[in-house]
Design a protein around this motif. Structure first.
Motif, PDB file in Angstrom:
ATOM      1  N   MET A  64     -14.800 -46.068  42.008  1.00  0.00           N
ATOM      2  CA  MET A  64     -15.344 -47.423  42.027  1.00  0.00           C
ATOM      3  C   MET A  64     -16.593 -47.455  41.154  1.00  0.00           C
ATOM      4  O   MET A  64     -17.578 -46.769  41.447  1.00  0.00           O
ATOM      5  CB  MET A  64     -15.707 -47.818  43.458  1.00  0.00           C
ATOM      6  N   THR A 102     -19.449 -48.742  40.752  1.00  0.00           N
ATOM      7  CA  THR A 102     -20.514 -49.567  41.329  1.00  0.00           C
ATOM      8  C   THR A 102     -21.677 -49.742  40.362  1.00  0.00           C
ATOM      9  O   THR A 102     -22.194 -50.855  40.165  1.00  0.00           O
ATOM     10  CB  THR A 102     -21.028 -48.931  42.635  1.00  0.00           C
ATOM     11  N   TYR A 107     -17.548 -47.492  31.857  1.00  0.00           N
ATOM     12  CA  TYR A 107     -16.586 -47.097  32.894  1.00  0.00           C
ATOM     13  C   TYR A 107     -15.669 -45.992  32.389  1.00  0.00           C
ATOM     14  O   TYR A 107     -15.264 -45.113  33.157  1.00  0.00           O
ATOM     15  CB  TYR A 107     -15.780 -48.311  33.342  1.00  0.00           C
TER      16      TYR A 107
END
Length: 229
Positions: free
Chosen positions: A3, A5, A166
């Motif tokens: 994830m 974040t 990412y």
């Protein structure tokens, strides 16, 4: 699946800062906008100088920048990025003349730096987004100044920002074996040189086709591994 974040918070910070910059831009006299532009340019130069001081092997960095520039020119990277930005501008029907410059400048400023790499690695390897949270705060404030100067194009830099950052997080395990502290130092120095170019462009001293220099960031990693120390 990790994830992201830290990256999500980073994107949100840029969007929040950029929105604030847009609101300020509409109320900002030309004189104030000019001095903000110049102040941002000076700060960018200072950041670039600080990063470039981490250089450990000048010959590797110099050769990487020169060879990267040649590759970028031959591949017409600047033109390709401008076409992609122009396509996005047309899709959102923006009339901002500085849309393309704002998107590319913001992307380079937000993504060329050791905090991007180390922060993404921390989140990918240790699920620790702390460094990316810190980067988010800095990027948010930078987005205010950038958007006040360039306009809405800065907001759309979050698209390549998310993809790039990412991707580093997802591949952190593989990349971390190659990107040692010494390599990251050389990579940071090379990124600092590109950021110096952003500062020169912001100050209207010299417009440099920085996108064509991006291959230097890949080449410096390879050369640093081949010629350590």
């Amino acid at each position: 699946m990790i994830m992201p974040t830290g990256t999500i918070v980073n994107v949100a910070a840029v969007l929040a800062g950029g929105t604030a910059g847009l609101l300020l831009r509409s109320r900002m006299p030309d004189g104030i906008r000019t001095i903000v532009f110049q102040g941002l340019g000076l700060c960018t130069l200072a950041i670039g100088i600080g990063m470039s001081m981490k250089m450990q092997n000048p010959l590797v960095v110099i050769f990487s920048v020169v060879l990267g520039g040649i590759i970028g020119e031959l591949a017409h990277l600047e033109t390709q990025l401008e076409r992609a930005a122009a396509f996005l501008k047309a899709r959102v029907r923006s009339g901002n003349e500085m849309f393309i410059d704002g998107l590319i400048t913001a992307f380079l400023l937000f993504c060329v730096g050791s905090m991007t790499i180390l922060g993404a690695f921390d989140e990918g390897l240790r699920a620790d987004p702390t460094l990316l949270f810190t980067k988010s705060m800095l990027d948010g404030f930078a987005a205010i100044a950038l958007t006040a100067t360039y306009g809405i194009g800065v907001l759309f830099s979050v698209i390549p920002l998310f993809i790039f950052q990412y991707s580093l997080t997802l591949f952190a395990g593989v990349l971390s074996t190659w990107l040692t502290e010494a390599v990251i130092a050389q990579l940071t120095a090379t990124g600092g040189i590109l950021i110096l170019g952003i500062g020169l462009t912001l100050l209207d001293i010299k417009r440099i086709r920085l996108s064509n220099l991006l291959p230097a960031l890949v080449i410096v990693v390879a050369l640093s591994l081949l010629f350590p120390g």
